[in-house]
Design an enzyme around this catalytic site. Sequence first.
Site, PDB file in Angstrom:
ATOM      1  N   THR A   1      39.233  72.894  43.425  1.00 28.37           N
ATOM      2  CA  THR A   1      39.162  74.338  43.214  1.00 28.37           C
ATOM      3  C   THR A   1      38.562  75.039  44.434  1.00 28.37           C
ATOM      4  O   THR A   1      37.887  74.429  45.251  1.00 28.37           O
ATOM      5  CB  THR A   1      38.337  74.682  41.965  1.00 28.37           C
ATOM      6  OG1 THR A   1      37.002  74.225  42.125  1.00 28.37           O
ATOM      7  CG2 THR A   1      38.949  74.051  40.720  1.00 28.37           C
ATOM      8  N   ASP A   2      38.831  76.347  44.513  1.00 27.33           N
ATOM      9  CA  ASP A   2      38.315  77.139  45.621  1.00 27.33           C
ATOM     10  C   ASP A   2      37.122  77.978  45.167  1.00 27.33           C
ATOM     11  O   ASP A   2      36.625  77.817  44.056  1.00 27.33           O
ATOM     12  CB  ASP A   2      39.424  78.013  46.227  1.00 27.33           C
ATOM     13  CG  ASP A   2      40.001  79.019  45.242  1.00 27.33           C
ATOM     14  OD1 ASP A   2      39.382  79.289  44.191  1.00 27.33           O
ATOM     15  OD2 ASP A   2      41.092  79.542  45.522  1.00 27.33           O
ATOM     16  N   GLN A   3      36.690  78.889  45.998  1.00 25.75           N
ATOM     17  CA  GLN A   3      35.537  79.725  45.710  1.00 25.75           C
ATOM     18  C   GLN A   3      35.747  80.609  44.476  1.00 25.75           C
ATOM     19  O   GLN A   3      34.795  81.006  43.823  1.00 25.75           O
ATOM     20  CB  GLN A   3      35.231  80.606  46.920  1.00 25.75           C
ATOM     21  CG  GLN A   3      33.776  80.701  47.221  1.00 25.75           C
ATOM     22  CD  GLN A   3      33.549  81.464  48.527  1.00 25.75           C
ATOM     23  OE1 GLN A   3      34.453  82.011  49.127  1.00 25.75           O
ATOM     24  NE2 GLN A   3      32.305  81.493  48.956  1.00 25.75           N
TER      25      GLN A   3
ATOM     26  N   VAL B   1      39.597  78.543  41.016  1.00 24.35           N
ATOM     27  CA  VAL B   1      40.960  78.144  40.669  1.00 24.35           C
ATOM     28  C   VAL B   1      41.427  77.055  41.638  1.00 24.35           C
ATOM     29  O   VAL B   1      40.870  76.889  42.724  1.00 24.35           O
ATOM     30  CB  VAL B   1      41.934  79.342  40.683  1.00 24.35           C
ATOM     31  CG1 VAL B   1      41.508  80.409  39.671  1.00 24.35           C
ATOM     32  CG2 VAL B   1      42.071  79.938  42.056  1.00 24.35           C
TER      33      VAL B   1
END
Length: 147
Positions: free
Chosen positions: A15-17, A20
Amino acid sequence: MHISSREIEVRYAETDQMGVVYHANYLIWMELGRTQLIKELGFNYAEMEKDGIISPVIDIQASYKKPLRYGQTATIKTWVDEYDGFRSVYKYEVYNEEGELALIGSSRHVLVKRENFRPVSLKRTYPDWHEAYMSARRQPEEESEKV
């Protein structure tokens, strides 16, 4: 048409910041789906590599529809959409746990010799694999059924 299905548990590292799944991870999932499909058809890509044959990606497409998040389970569906003896186009659909479409994608591949990248015919080099792809690929009449 043979459609492979594989579940993938979304890991935190994917996932990213924003929480998601980072977009590039879908490309890895596409590879997992493609490898699963090839295995289901009775073949092993690693065995082909031992023969000095590789299958590079020459085009890849991804259209993101709905975000996936850490802790969810994604399902990737993969099939051979086009095949002509030299080139293969795989199609992918990724769904969330609710069955909602999260991604539509495709990848185009060719077979080449590892040492010089000269094209190789799957039909001539691996006739059993060729026949499996001819049987497994989407047939033109199935296009209207898929839409």
